[in-house]
Design an enzyme around this catalytic site. Structure first.
Site, PDB file in Angstrom:
ATOM      1  N   TYR A   1      17.131  -6.748  -4.360  1.00 22.18           N
ATOM      2  CA  TYR A   1      17.627  -5.558  -5.072  1.00 22.18           C
ATOM      3  C   TYR A   1      19.046  -5.781  -5.606  1.00 22.18           C
ATOM      4  O   TYR A   1      19.377  -5.325  -6.700  1.00 22.18           O
ATOM      5  CB  TYR A   1      17.608  -4.335  -4.147  1.00 22.18           C
ATOM      6  CG  TYR A   1      16.209  -3.877  -3.810  1.00 22.18           C
ATOM      7  CD1 TYR A   1      15.425  -3.218  -4.749  1.00 22.18           C
ATOM      8  CD2 TYR A   1      15.667  -4.112  -2.562  1.00 22.18           C
ATOM      9  CE1 TYR A   1      14.141  -2.803  -4.443  1.00 22.18           C
ATOM     10  CE2 TYR A   1      14.378  -3.701  -2.236  1.00 22.18           C
ATOM     11  CZ  TYR A   1      13.620  -3.051  -3.191  1.00 22.18           C
ATOM     12  OH  TYR A   1      12.344  -2.642  -2.885  1.00 22.18           O
TER      13      TYR A   1
ATOM     14  N   ARG B   1      13.106  17.942   0.483  1.00 16.27           N
ATOM     15  CA  ARG B   1      13.554  17.143  -0.657  1.00 16.27           C
ATOM     16  C   ARG B   1      13.686  17.974  -1.926  1.00 16.27           C
ATOM     17  O   ARG B   1      14.432  17.615  -2.838  1.00 16.27           O
ATOM     18  CB  ARG B   1      12.585  15.983  -0.908  1.00 16.27           C
ATOM     19  CG  ARG B   1      12.965  14.694  -0.254  1.00 16.27           C
ATOM     20  CD  ARG B   1      14.162  14.028  -0.943  1.00 16.27           C
ATOM     21  NE  ARG B   1      13.758  13.244  -2.103  1.00 16.27           N
ATOM     22  CZ  ARG B   1      14.111  13.509  -3.343  1.00 16.27           C
ATOM     23  NH1 ARG B   1      14.861  14.552  -3.606  1.00 16.27           N
ATOM     24  NH2 ARG B   1      13.727  12.730  -4.321  1.00 16.27           N
TER      25      ARG B   1
ATOM     26  N   ARG C   1       7.400  11.113   2.013  1.00 15.11           N
ATOM     27  CA  ARG C   1       6.872  11.966   0.961  1.00 15.11           C
ATOM     28  C   ARG C   1       5.433  12.424   1.130  1.00 15.11           C
ATOM     29  O   ARG C   1       5.004  13.350   0.438  1.00 15.11           O
ATOM     30  CB  ARG C   1       7.040  11.270  -0.399  1.00 15.11           C
ATOM     31  CG  ARG C   1       8.497  11.192  -0.813  1.00 15.11           C
ATOM     32  CD  ARG C   1       8.683  10.380  -2.071  1.00 15.11           C
ATOM     33  NE  ARG C   1       8.465   8.968  -1.791  1.00 15.11           N
ATOM     34  CZ  ARG C   1       8.573   8.007  -2.692  1.00 15.11           C
ATOM     35  NH1 ARG C   1       8.852   8.306  -3.941  1.00 15.11           N
ATOM     36  NH2 ARG C   1       8.374   6.758  -2.357  1.00 15.11           N
TER      37      ARG C   1
ATOM     38  N   ARG D   1       7.113   4.004   7.395  1.00 18.13           N
ATOM     39  CA  ARG D   1       7.423   5.098   6.473  1.00 18.13           C
ATOM     40  C   ARG D   1       6.741   6.408   6.894  1.00 18.13           C
ATOM     41  O   ARG D   1       6.313   7.190   6.041  1.00 18.13           O
ATOM     42  CB  ARG D   1       6.993   4.738   5.045  1.00 18.13           C
ATOM     43  CG  ARG D   1       7.656   3.475   4.517  1.00 18.13           C
ATOM     44  CD  ARG D   1       8.937   3.833   3.827  1.00 18.13           C
ATOM     45  NE  ARG D   1       9.379   2.776   2.943  1.00 18.13           N
ATOM     46  CZ  ARG D   1       9.792   2.978   1.704  1.00 18.13           C
ATOM     47  NH1 ARG D   1       9.778   4.177   1.186  1.00 18.13           N
ATOM     48  NH2 ARG D   1      10.237   1.998   1.001  1.00 18.13           N
TER      49      ARG D   1
ATOM     50  N   ASP E   1      17.580   4.332   4.502  1.00 18.86           N
ATOM     51  CA  ASP E   1      16.998   3.353   3.599  1.00 18.86           C
ATOM     52  C   ASP E   1      17.654   2.007   3.851  1.00 18.86           C
ATOM     53  O   ASP E   1      18.790   1.948   4.331  1.00 18.86           O
ATOM     54  CB  ASP E   1      17.196   3.765   2.137  1.00 18.86           C
ATOM     55  CG  ASP E   1      16.321   2.916   1.217  1.00 18.86           C
ATOM     56  OD1 ASP E   1      15.099   3.147   1.163  1.00 18.86           O
ATOM     57  OD2 ASP E   1      16.861   1.984   0.584  1.00 18.86           O
TER      58      ASP E   1
HETATM   59  O1  1CP Z   1       9.661   6.568   8.034  1.00 16.73           O
HETATM   60  C1  1CP Z   1      10.453   6.490   7.080  1.00 16.73           C
HETATM   61  O2  1CP Z   1      10.255   7.022   5.991  1.00 16.73           O
HETATM   62  C2  1CP Z   1      11.735   5.764   7.363  1.00 16.73           C
HETATM   63  C3  1CP Z   1      12.686   5.729   6.257  1.00 16.73           C
HETATM   64  C4  1CP Z   1      12.635   4.598   5.246  1.00 16.73           C
HETATM   65  C5  1CP Z   1      12.537   3.230   5.468  1.00 16.73           C
HETATM   66  C6  1CP Z   1      12.266   2.512   6.785  1.00 16.73           C
HETATM   67  C7  1CP Z   1      12.846   4.794   3.868  1.00 16.73           C
HETATM   68  C8  1CP Z   1      13.001   6.095   3.206  1.00 16.73           C
HETATM   69  N1  1CP Z   1      12.959   3.562   3.282  1.00 16.73           N
HETATM   70  C9  1CP Z   1      12.750   2.600   4.238  1.00 16.73           C
HETATM   71  C10 1CP Z   1      12.819   1.150   4.077  1.00 16.73           C
HETATM   72  C11 1CP Z   1      12.737   0.561   2.727  1.00 16.73           C
HETATM   73  N2  1CP Z   1      13.313   0.980   1.554  1.00 16.73           N
HETATM   74  C12 1CP Z   1      12.093  -0.655   2.472  1.00 16.73           C
HETATM   75  C13 1CP Z   1      11.432  -1.502   3.536  1.00 16.73           C
HETATM   76  C14 1CP Z   1      10.103  -0.986   3.949  1.00 16.73           C
HETATM   77  C15 1CP Z   1       8.995  -1.138   2.931  1.00 16.73           C
HETATM   78  O3  1CP Z   1       8.797  -2.251   2.427  1.00 16.73           O
HETATM   79  O4  1CP Z   1       8.315  -0.139   2.712  1.00 16.73           O
HETATM   80  C16 1CP Z   1      12.235  -0.944   1.111  1.00 16.73           C
HETATM   81  C17 1CP Z   1      11.703  -2.142   0.371  1.00 16.73           C
HETATM   82  C18 1CP Z   1      13.017   0.092   0.542  1.00 16.73           C
HETATM   83  C19 1CP Z   1      13.496   0.195  -0.849  1.00 16.73           C
HETATM   84  C20 1CP Z   1      13.154   1.515  -1.409  1.00 16.73           C
HETATM   85  N3  1CP Z   1      13.878   2.641  -1.187  1.00 16.73           N
HETATM   86  C21 1CP Z   1      12.015   1.874  -2.161  1.00 16.73           C
HETATM   87  C22 1CP Z   1      10.932   0.919  -2.626  1.00 16.73           C
HETATM   88  C23 1CP Z   1      11.227   0.407  -4.001  1.00 16.73           C
HETATM   89  C24 1CP Z   1      10.340  -0.751  -4.385  1.00 16.73           C
HETATM   90  O5  1CP Z   1      10.889  -1.844  -4.652  1.00 16.73           O
HETATM   91  O6  1CP Z   1       9.108  -0.588  -4.400  1.00 16.73           O
HETATM   92  C25 1CP Z   1      12.093   3.265  -2.399  1.00 16.73           C
HETATM   93  C26 1CP Z   1      11.127   4.103  -3.173  1.00 16.73           C
HETATM   94  C27 1CP Z   1      13.285   3.722  -1.774  1.00 16.73           C
HETATM   95  C28 1CP Z   1      13.782   5.110  -1.678  1.00 16.73           C
HETATM   96  C29 1CP Z   1      13.261   5.777  -0.464  1.00 16.73           C
HETATM   97  N4  1CP Z   1      13.502   5.334   0.817  1.00 16.73           N
HETATM   98  C30 1CP Z   1      12.907   6.174   1.736  1.00 16.73           C
HETATM   99  C31 1CP Z   1      12.254   7.220   0.990  1.00 16.73           C
HETATM  100  C32 1CP Z   1      11.507   8.359   1.602  1.00 16.73           C
HETATM  101  C33 1CP Z   1      12.476   6.946  -0.371  1.00 16.73           C
HETATM  102  C34 1CP Z   1      12.001   7.785  -1.529  1.00 16.73           C
HETATM  103  C35 1CP Z   1      13.110   8.715  -1.891  1.00 16.73           C
HETATM  104  C36 1CP Z   1      12.620  10.095  -2.201  1.00 16.73           C
HETATM  105  O7  1CP Z   1      12.353  10.898  -1.284  1.00 16.73           O
HETATM  106  O8  1CP Z   1      12.548  10.375  -3.404  1.00 16.73           O
END
Ligand code: 1CP
Length: 340
Positions: A149, A38, A29, A25, A74
């Site tokens: 999910y 964003r 953010r 990640r 994502d």
């Molecule tokens: O470097 C990076 O940021 C790459 C982009 C990336 C990746 C690899 C994002 C952006 N999401 C993911 C993978 C992801 N998404 C995973 C697997 C990795 C991990 O476990 O951390 C999972 C479980 C998700 C699901 C997801 N999408 C969540 C977590 C929810 C939970 O159950 O806790 C969230 C918050 C998102 C939305 C999301 N995805 C990515 C971002 C930056 C965001 C937040 C959106 C925003 O900017 O408001």
């Protein structure tokens, strides 16, 4: 063939020029430049707009000497491409959680060029713009993690709905997982065809399952995904969060690298996986809040546990927290470089 990229060399257990490092990640953010973008564009639009998604992918590489980029997208994005109605709030929320065979059978196969062309275009743009020839990792969600999910409908600590689905409707669960495994295999393969130089499956919720259920339900779908992705000829990474009970179960997967969380000692992980796997991890994301000297000791401890043998990619044990100070990441990169 010997690799010039330290990251790709380590994936293949060749001796790299230095210990490679990237951060799960790393685009996102905690970076002010991400938050600035964003503020103008919602997350789903960001992921669907190739020049913006490519820009966000490259943001951490401009600040830090990371050894790999990871596509900004994502795990749920390809499911949207398959017609699943979901929103990011900020975690994924599925409008109609999947609970019936009819819903499972209605899920179409994923055709990446048709369903998620913007992802493939982002891959091409990142490849064209990556500084220092930094390799790009394409990724997908692990089938079981996606199922959490899809069945649960929203983020959760325990994913009770998804786990009880395994026991209550095992045949349906298996069917859904197989479909997701095939779809994610095709998705990964398409990312590599577009230019991704390594491919990673995120099994973020693996640790919710006992080894027996993980082996019965999650693993067959992972094998399907990896078998398809293998055709790309690039290194394959399987990240298994909270996998302390699962190392023997994943040891014979056709993955080049196993990514692990911070709860395990990397020396033990390497023993349990055997010499045929590289490992990725596993600093506690919370350690980035330590004073500089303590962070340095924590980095040293991870590197010492991984040992001198080739095949270690330094990373956090899970995604970086959004309130992490960007300066702490700069220190992390310095310390990993100093120690190696
Ligand atoms: O470097 C990076 O940021 C790459 C982009 C990336 C990746 C690899 C994002 C952006 N999401 C993911 C993978 C992801 N998404 C995973 C697997 C990795 C991990 O476990 O951390 C999972 C479980 C998700 C699901 C997801 N999408 C969540 C977590 C929810 C939970 O159950 O806790 C969230 C918050 C998102 C939305 C999301 N995805 C990515 C971002 C930056 C965001 C937040 C959106 C925003 O900017 O408001």
């Amino acid at each position: 063939m010997s690799e010039t990229s330290a990251f790709l060399a380590a994936c293949r257990r060749q001796r790299p020029s230095h210990r490679p490092l990237w951060v799960m990640r790393q685009a996102g953010r905690y970076l002010p430049e991400y938050r600035a973008l964003r503020a103008k564009v919602d997350f789903a639009t960001l992921t669907r707009t190739p020049d913006l998604a490519a820009e966000v992918t490259l943001q951490p590489l401009r600040r830090y000497e990371m050894d790999a980029a990871i596509l900004f997208s994502d795990i749920m994005t390809p499911l949207q491409g398959m017609g699943v109605d979901l929103t990011f709030e900020p975690g994924p929320v599925v409008r109609q959680p999947i609970r019936t065979d009819a819903q499972i059978d209605a899920l179409p196969a994923l055709v990446p060029e048709r369903d998620v062309p913007f992802v493939l275009e982002t891959v091409r743009l990142v490849r064209a713009g990556a500084p220092r020839g930094t390799p790009l990792i394409g990724f997908a969600g692990g089938p079981f993690t996606l199922m959490c999910y899809l069945v649960g409908g929203r983020p959760s600590k325990e994913f009770g709905a998804a786990r009880s689905f395994l026991y209550a409707q095992p045949d349906s669960a298996q069917r859904l997982l197989e479909r997701l495994g095939d779809a994610m295999g095709e998705y990964l393969l398409a990312q590599a065809t577009a230019g991704a130089q390594a491919l990673m499956l995120f099994e973020s919720w693996a640790g919710l399952l006992a080894a027996r259920e993980f082996t019965r339900f999650a693993l067959p779908a992972v094998r399907r995904a990896l078998a398809i992705a293998r055709r790309a000829g690039v290194p394959l990474i399987y990240y298994v969060n909270q996998g302390a009970a699962l190392m023997e179960a994943v040891a014979d997967l056709d993955a080049d690298v196993i990514g692990v969380d911070w709860r395990m000692d990397l020396a033990e992980v390497r023993r349990r996986l055997g010499p045929g796997k590289a490992v990725q991890g596993n600093l506690d994301p919370a350690a980035l809040f330590a004073p500089a000297e303590e962070l340095k000791r924590q980095v040293a401890a991870v590197i010492a546990a991984a040992g001198p043998a080739p095949g270690h990619i330094f990373n956090l044990g899970h995604g970086i927290w959004q309130d992490t100070p960007p300066e702490a990441v700069a220190r992390l990169v310095d310390y990993v470089h100093e120690y190696t």
